[in-house]
Write an enzyme that holds these catalytic residues in place. Structure first.
Site, short mmCIF file in Angstrom:
data_model
loop_
_atom_site.label_atom_id
_atom_site.label_comp_id
_atom_site.label_asym_id
_atom_site.label_seq_id
_atom_site.Cartn_x
_atom_site.Cartn_y
_atom_site.Cartn_z
N ASP A 31 0.90 -1.15 0.00
CA ASP A 31 0.00 0.00 0.00
C ASP A 31 0.93 1.20 0.00
OD1 ASP A 31 -1.45 2.26 0.76
OD2 ASP A 31 -2.94 1.07 1.82
N HIS A 32 1.04 1.86 -1.14
CA HIS A 32 2.13 2.84 -1.24
C HIS A 32 1.97 4.02 -0.27
CE1 HIS A 32 -0.64 5.05 -3.84
NE2 HIS A 32 0.14 6.09 -3.75
N HIS B 75 -5.82 2.88 1.43
CA HIS B 75 -5.14 4.09 1.90
C HIS B 75 -5.85 4.78 3.07
CE1 HIS B 75 -3.16 3.17 -1.73
NE2 HIS B 75 -3.88 3.90 -2.56
#
Ligand code: BG6
Length: 478
Positions: free
Chosen positions: A176-177, A239
């Site tokens: 999950d960047h 996010h």
């Protein structure tokens, strides 16, 4: 020293060009990766090593965040290889295995990066298993998976089961960047490396929490992926809920992957499922005008590009404190921020003009752009009897650490995966828990078509319904 090979599936794709190669290159020239590094691209495009290098060189010209020399590029380019192959073909995976053994010599560590459509995840992992590429005899084997991890609870469970047929959970790195963003990691440091915030970090002092992830871009060329998926799956399941868990979690006993992720799970499990009535009242789904005319989008699409929700975390720390979450595309500005609104002082002893209330203290965590932290508090305006004025105490990353101090999120995450630190990656149970939370909302939105889909103008602040959501609680978006 045992070499490390990063095998990228989807090597000719967008993510490889924009993020993976620029990040790996930057890590390499900063000498953060092992010197014995190879990057093997695997994909359907008919490249050979040279054409792959040329393609990546062009990508770097466009996407590298820092200037670099020809010498640095030459050193990195010598580490790049390419193999043309199909994602469902056993023979191609055998060839890959042979190529890797030849590159590594005696033994090697391998990080497989699945930058491919989710429909191919299980085929690729199965073929890696069938060709004995995931056996850890002498070197480690890890697999990074790009989201989406399923499209609902059932498909997420199925995907996890498929992965677990061949891989141990400790070998799986679900990326999950947002967790790789410096400012997101700093949420934990702000909370747990200081003594001044934590005593206030609870329902006694905090009135509400707002989390906003606003984007100016629309669906661009991603209509095929996005339509039918929508903002809840694309942004909230991962996010926004991750941001929420970092704000709300208890201090873990130690800074390691399991302890950290256990605490996040506890937050997610304390969020009560919403009833249909609550979903109608406390969620907003909306679409920007013009979305239906975008490329690869159905002309009658009801896919939401904007959502706002009110959630609670029912535990001792947070009971009764609303968490307002919103995210959308094609909004007025790109901005990700978390606003902690503190309660007002119990008694206002200063004479305020009629109808005026004291401004509450705000702690604003500005995740991007303008990375920083701002604390708003009240002071006496000079030369007045008792007028208050809001002022800010500011921390600005660029000013404190220099303009290019904040690295690309993928740099940190790739490095962590190479080093075997899974703290910033999503565990199977975490991903499933996030889905089970959203499931009733998705169901009410998609099956019952409630609440009605709202619309907003591109370039606006979002739909008016999102304002009304907060008005019910006497709040405004900050
Ligand atoms: C991705 C979503 O995960 O995050 C995109 O799929 C979104 O739709 C992107 O645009 C936003 O990331 P960032 O880092 O630009 O905030």
């Amino acid at each position: 020293m045992t070499p490390v090979t990063i095998i990228i599936f989807g090597a000719s794709g967008d993510l490889t060009q924009r993020k993976l190669i620029p990040s790996l290159f930057h890590l390499f020239i900063k000498r953060k990766t092992p010197r014995e590094l190879f990057v093997v691209g695997f994909g359907a495009t008919p490249y050979d090593d040279e054409r792959f290098r040329t393609h990546l060189r062009e990508a770097l010209n466009q996407f590298a965040a820092y200037p670099f020399t020809e010498e640095e590029w030459a050193l990195f380019a010598a580490r790049l290889r390419y193999l043309q192959g199909r994602y469902t073909d056993l023979a191609d995976f055998k060839r890959l295995g042979e190529m890797l053994r030849a590159l590594e010599g005696e033994k090697g560590n391998r990080l497989y990066y699945l930058a491919i459509p989710p429909s191919l995840f299980s085929s690729v992992v199965d073929l890696l298993g069938l060709t004995n590429q995931l056996v850890e005899d002498g070197g480690w084997r890890r697999v990074i998976i790009e989201k989406p991890f399923g499209t609902d609870l059932q498909s997420a469970r199925l995907l996890n089961q498929q992965l677990h047929r061949t891989l141990k959970e400790s070998q799986i790195y679900r990326i999950d960047h947002y967790l790789g963003k410096e400012t997101v990691q700093n949420i934990l440091f702000l909370r747990f490396a200081n003594t001044i915030f934590e005593p206030l970090w609870n329902r006694n002092y905090i009135a509400s929490v707002q989390i906003t992830v606003a984007e100016t871009v629309g669906v661009e060329h991603r209509g095929r992926y996005y339509d039918g998926v929508g903002v809840l799956r694309d942004m909230f399941q991962n996010h926004l809920l991750q941001l929420l868990t970092l704000v709300a979690m208890e201090p873990p006993a130690s800074f390691n992957a399991e302890a950290l992720r256990n605490e996040k799970i506890k937050v997610l499990s304390a969020i009560p499922t919403m009833s249909e009535e609550e979903i109608v009242r406390y969620t907003v789904r909306a679409q920007y005008r013009g979305y239906r005319q975008e490329k690869d989008v159905a002309p009658d699409s009801n896919t939401p590009t904007y959502a706002a929700l009110r959630l609670f975390v029912n535990n001792w720390r947070w009971q009764g404190v609303p968490f307002y979450l919103r995210s959308g595309k094609r909004l007025a500005q790109k901005q990700t921020r978390i606003v902690i609104r503190f309660k007002e002082p119990p008694l206002s002893m200063f004479p305020l003009p009629p109808g005026k209330r004291m401004n509450p203290n705000l702690l604003v965590l500005s995740i991007q752009p303008d990375e920083g932290i701002h604390l708003r508090f009240e002071v006496k305006a000079p030369d007045t009897l008792a007028e208050t004025r809001s002022v800010n105490m500011e921390f600005d990353y660029a000013r404190a650490f220099g303009p290019s101090a904040v690295p690309e999120a993928y740099e940190r995450l790739l490095l962590d995966a190479i080093q075997g630190d899974a703290s910033l990656f999503t565990r199977a149970d975490e991903s499933e828990m996030a889905w089970s939370l959203l499931e009733p909302i998705l169901h009410t939105w998609e099956q019952k078509e409630k609440p009605a889909l709202a619309f907003y103008e591109p370039g606006s602040e979002g739909p008016v319904e999102a304002e009304r959501l907060l008005e019910q609680d006497g709040e405004v978006w900050l």
